[in-house]
Motif scaffolding. Sequence first.
Motif, mmCIF file in Angstrom:
data_model
loop_
_atom_site.group_PDB
_atom_site.id
_atom_site.type_symbol
_atom_site.label_atom_id
_atom_site.label_comp_id
_atom_site.label_asym_id
_atom_site.label_seq_id
_atom_site.Cartn_x
_atom_site.Cartn_y
_atom_site.Cartn_z
ATOM 1 N N PHE A 1 0.812 -1.206 0.000
ATOM 2 C CA PHE A 1 0.000 0.000 0.000
ATOM 3 C C PHE A 1 0.849 1.262 0.000
ATOM 4 O O PHE A 1 2.030 1.239 0.332
ATOM 5 C CB PHE A 1 -0.915 -0.002 1.230
ATOM 6 C CG PHE A 1 -1.691 -1.278 1.380
ATOM 7 C CD1 PHE A 1 -2.683 -1.608 0.473
ATOM 8 C CD2 PHE A 1 -1.411 -2.161 2.417
ATOM 9 C CE1 PHE A 1 -3.387 -2.797 0.605
ATOM 10 C CE2 PHE A 1 -2.114 -3.333 2.548
ATOM 11 C CZ PHE A 1 -3.103 -3.649 1.642
ATOM 12 N N GLN B 1 -7.754 1.519 0.852
ATOM 13 C CA GLN B 1 -7.347 0.119 0.810
ATOM 14 C C GLN B 1 -6.949 -0.420 2.183
ATOM 15 O O GLN B 1 -7.337 -1.520 2.569
ATOM 16 C CB GLN B 1 -6.196 -0.066 -0.173
ATOM 17 C CG GLN B 1 -5.968 -1.517 -0.563
ATOM 18 C CD GLN B 1 -5.030 -1.660 -1.744
ATOM 19 O OE1 GLN B 1 -4.496 -0.680 -2.250
ATOM 20 N NE2 GLN B 1 -4.828 -2.889 -2.189
ATOM 21 N N THR B 2 -6.184 0.367 2.950
ATOM 22 C CA THR B 2 -5.752 -0.119 4.257
ATOM 23 C C THR B 2 -6.935 -0.290 5.200
ATOM 24 O O THR B 2 -7.025 -1.278 5.937
ATOM 25 C CB THR B 2 -4.721 0.838 4.875
ATOM 26 O OG1 THR B 2 -3.557 0.882 4.039
ATOM 27 C CG2 THR B 2 -4.301 0.374 6.259
ATOM 28 N N SER C 1 -9.958 -0.993 4.365
ATOM 29 C CA SER C 1 -10.687 -2.178 3.915
ATOM 30 C C SER C 1 -9.991 -3.457 4.363
ATOM 31 O O SER C 1 -10.645 -4.429 4.769
ATOM 32 C CB SER C 1 -10.832 -2.161 2.390
ATOM 33 O OG SER C 1 -11.594 -1.038 1.967
ATOM 34 N N GLU C 2 -8.652 -3.453 4.322
ATOM 35 C CA GLU C 2 -7.909 -4.626 4.772
ATOM 36 C C GLU C 2 -8.049 -4.809 6.283
ATOM 37 O O GLU C 2 -8.156 -5.936 6.771
ATOM 38 C CB GLU C 2 -6.429 -4.488 4.383
ATOM 39 C CG GLU C 2 -6.152 -4.562 2.889
ATOM 40 C CD GLU C 2 -6.434 -5.927 2.300
ATOM 41 O OE1 GLU C 2 -6.730 -6.884 3.049
ATOM 42 O OE2 GLU C 2 -6.362 -6.050 1.068
#
Length: 248
Positions: free
Chosen positions: A11, A220-221, A223-224
């Motif tokens: 990321f 993205q982070t 969501s992870e």
Amino acid sequence: MPLLLISKGVFAADDVPAIAAASSIKFALDEVAQQFKADTGRKVRITYGSSGNFVAQIKHGAPFELFLSADERYTQQLSQAGKAQGNGVIYAVGKLALAAPKNSPLVLDGDLNGLKQLIKNQQLKRFAIANPDHAPYGERAKEVLQNLGLWDTIQTQLIFGENVSQAAQFTLSGSTQGGLVALSLASAARFKARAHYVVMPQSLYSPLNQRMVLTLKAGQTASEFYRYIQTDKAQQTFAEYGFGKVVN
């Protein structure tokens, strides 16, 4: 759910999402966030507070990417307002505990007979709960007191914490003779060193299904991290802090 294997360094370096989380999960979520960093190399920035206040902030544009509520009613409000990605998932089931400093005259029991005795003897000075107007654990504490016929008689002795973490601090500090707080806080080592607690029967209050949702700002982070919280490894950490088993 199997542990997600996420490659480190995937990321953007500046992707450190702001997370809004109920104060009841502070000790557990801090540990999960450390595990997430160790496993993925990614960091999150967590702010703890009352669920009701976070809903208002997110509705008004606060930059949170993930919201972990102490009661699913609050995440539902965000979903209905179009401020969340879907309905999210339940990540933990909360429980209430009756706690008191070790030098308190309050005798602890699940039926609050000790509390009733202090009130009857006019010995109760202060008793802490979270603010029931916007903190789910405060709402449930009010339910317990109502169901046991104490709500009206204890009004002048009640001290409200802005959230359940502050209510636990009031209980821990000795400024009160006891309080109804989150089991996840009362059972933490730093709390147990200075206070006693008993678990309250769940029949005395509505279920505390703690749900989380990604907001429309989620990257993205975030969501992870949302997926990571659902892994067996993270769920085991929540269980170690006294949360009930999740059934989604």
